[in-house]
Design a protein around this motif. Structure first.
Motif, short mmCIF file in Angstrom:
data_model
loop_
_atom_site.label_atom_id
_atom_site.label_comp_id
_atom_site.label_asym_id
_atom_site.label_seq_id
_atom_site.Cartn_x
_atom_site.Cartn_y
_atom_site.Cartn_z
N ALA A 1 -39.01 64.29 56.75
CA ALA A 1 -40.47 64.21 56.88
C ALA A 1 -41.04 63.04 56.08
CB ALA A 1 -41.10 65.52 56.42
N SER A 2 -40.44 62.73 54.95
CA SER A 2 -40.94 61.66 54.09
C SER A 2 -40.54 60.27 54.56
CB SER A 2 -40.44 61.85 52.66
OG SER A 2 -40.88 63.07 52.15
N SER A 3 -39.50 60.20 55.36
CA SER A 3 -38.97 58.90 55.74
C SER A 3 -39.12 58.57 57.23
CB SER A 3 -37.48 58.83 55.38
OG SER A 3 -36.77 59.81 56.11
N ASP A 4 -39.67 59.49 57.99
CA ASP A 4 -39.82 59.31 59.44
C ASP A 4 -38.48 59.12 60.14
OD1 ASP A 4 -42.60 59.63 59.43
OD2 ASP A 4 -42.93 57.50 59.02
N LEU A 5 -37.41 59.68 59.55
CA LEU A 5 -36.09 59.66 60.19
C LEU A 5 -35.82 61.03 60.80
CD1 LEU A 5 -34.05 57.90 57.37
CD2 LEU A 5 -34.78 56.89 59.54
N THR A 6 -35.06 61.04 61.88
CA THR A 6 -34.70 62.32 62.47
C THR A 6 -33.75 63.08 61.53
OG1 THR A 6 -32.75 61.44 63.59
CG2 THR A 6 -34.84 61.34 64.80
N PRO A 7 -33.73 64.40 61.61
CA PRO A 7 -32.81 65.16 60.76
C PRO A 7 -31.35 64.74 60.92
CG PRO A 7 -34.44 66.62 61.71
CD PRO A 7 -34.63 65.27 62.37
N SER A 8 -30.94 64.43 62.14
CA SER A 8 -29.54 64.02 62.34
C SER A 8 -29.27 62.67 61.68
CB SER A 8 -29.18 63.98 63.82
OG SER A 8 -29.99 63.05 64.51
N SER A 9 -30.24 61.77 61.70
CA SER A 9 -30.08 60.48 61.05
C SER A 9 -30.01 60.65 59.54
CB SER A 9 -31.24 59.55 61.43
OG SER A 9 -31.10 58.30 60.82
N VAL A 10 -30.85 61.51 58.99
CA VAL A 10 -30.83 61.78 57.55
C VAL A 10 -29.47 62.34 57.15
CG1 VAL A 10 -31.78 63.26 55.73
CG2 VAL A 10 -33.32 62.04 57.28
N THR A 11 -28.97 63.29 57.92
CA THR A 11 -27.66 63.89 57.64
C THR A 11 -26.57 62.83 57.65
OG1 THR A 11 -28.37 66.00 58.56
CG2 THR A 11 -26.00 65.63 58.40
N PHE A 12 -26.59 61.95 58.62
CA PHE A 12 -25.61 60.87 58.72
C PHE A 12 -25.64 60.00 57.47
CE2 PHE A 12 -24.82 56.41 59.76
CZ PHE A 12 -23.51 56.48 60.19
N HIS A 13 -26.82 59.58 57.05
CA HIS A 13 -26.94 58.70 55.90
C HIS A 13 -26.60 59.42 54.59
CE1 HIS A 13 -28.26 55.35 58.26
NE2 HIS A 13 -29.32 56.01 58.71
N LEU A 14 -26.98 60.69 54.48
CA LEU A 14 -26.63 61.47 53.29
C LEU A 14 -25.12 61.61 53.15
CD1 LEU A 14 -29.36 64.24 53.36
CD2 LEU A 14 -29.04 62.51 51.57
N LYS A 15 -24.44 61.74 54.27
CA LYS A 15 -22.98 61.86 54.24
C LYS A 15 -22.36 60.58 53.65
CE LYS A 15 -19.00 62.70 57.19
NZ LYS A 15 -18.52 62.92 58.56
N GLU A 16 -22.85 59.43 54.05
CA GLU A 16 -22.33 58.16 53.54
C GLU A 16 -22.65 58.00 52.06
OE1 GLU A 16 -20.39 54.47 53.46
OE2 GLU A 16 -20.25 56.18 54.80
N LEU A 17 -23.86 58.34 51.66
CA LEU A 17 -24.23 58.25 50.25
C LEU A 17 -23.42 59.24 49.40
CD1 LEU A 17 -28.09 57.90 50.71
CD2 LEU A 17 -26.55 56.15 49.78
N SER A 18 -23.16 60.40 49.94
CA SER A 18 -22.35 61.41 49.23
C SER A 18 -20.91 60.95 49.09
CB SER A 18 -22.40 62.74 49.97
OG SER A 18 -23.71 63.27 49.95
N ARG A 19 -20.40 60.32 50.13
CA ARG A 19 -19.01 59.85 50.11
C ARG A 19 -18.76 58.87 48.97
NH1 ARG A 19 -16.27 55.61 51.24
NH2 ARG A 19 -18.02 54.42 52.05
N THR A 20 -19.75 58.07 48.64
CA THR A 20 -19.60 57.08 47.59
C THR A 20 -19.99 57.62 46.21
OG1 THR A 20 -21.82 56.22 47.96
CG2 THR A 20 -20.02 55.15 49.16
N GLY A 21 -20.45 58.86 46.17
CA GLY A 21 -20.84 59.46 44.90
C GLY A 21 -22.26 59.17 44.47
N LEU A 22 -23.04 58.53 45.34
CA LEU A 22 -24.43 58.20 45.00
C LEU A 22 -25.38 59.38 45.16
CD1 LEU A 22 -24.63 54.65 46.58
CD2 LEU A 22 -24.73 55.22 44.14
N VAL A 23 -24.94 60.39 45.91
CA VAL A 23 -25.75 61.58 46.15
C VAL A 23 -24.87 62.81 45.98
CG1 VAL A 23 -26.95 62.88 47.97
CG2 VAL A 23 -27.42 60.46 47.68
N LYS A 24 -25.44 63.85 45.38
CA LYS A 24 -24.74 65.12 45.28
C LYS A 24 -25.60 66.19 45.94
CE LYS A 24 -26.44 66.03 40.63
NZ LYS A 24 -26.11 66.30 39.26
N SER A 25 -24.98 67.28 46.32
CA SER A 25 -25.72 68.35 46.99
C SER A 25 -25.36 69.69 46.36
CB SER A 25 -25.39 68.36 48.48
OG SER A 25 -24.02 68.63 48.68
N ARG A 26 -26.28 70.63 46.54
CA ARG A 26 -26.04 71.99 46.09
C ARG A 26 -26.76 72.95 47.02
NH1 ARG A 26 -30.31 70.31 43.17
NH2 ARG A 26 -31.99 71.79 42.76
#
Length: 101
Positions: free
Chosen positions: A43-68
């Motif tokens: 909602a904050s970035s005007d990206l579709t949920p699937s696009s956000v998920t795709f980008h979060l996966k890449e950021l998580s893979r490199t350790g730049l993002v964590k999830s809980r």
């Protein structure tokens, strides 16, 4: 990353080199350690949920993002511990410009 090398730097920089991933990372950094859900990111970035998920996966893979998991939601937060080392790595390879040039 115990030892910062060119491969590690390239992975971090590559993950942040995409405009949408950089926007997401900055949004998460602004959110602080509490983080936010993918829905809020979308909602904050005007990206579709699937696009956000795709980008979060890449950021998580490199350790730049964590999830809980928090109830029914997955909460994402920025992991900023690699930002300073990659900048220091790059800075250590740069020669300062001479005051005469």
């Amino acid at each position: 990353m115990s030892r910062f090398d060119i491969k590690s730097a390239a992975e971090i920089l590559g993950a942040l080199a995409h405009e949408n991933r950089l926007r997401i990372f900055l949004l998460l950094a602004d959110a602080g350690p509490d983080g936010i859900s993918a829905g809020v990111i979308s909602a904050s970035s005007d990206l579709t949920p699937s696009s956000v998920t795709f980008h979060l996966k890449e950021l998580s893979r490199t350790g730049l993002v964590k999830s809980r998991q928090q109830g029914r939601f997955v909460i994402y937060s920025a992991t900023c511990e690699y930002i300073a080392p990659v900048l220091e790595f790059l800075h250590s390879k740069c020669t300062p410009l001479s005051a005469d040039t």
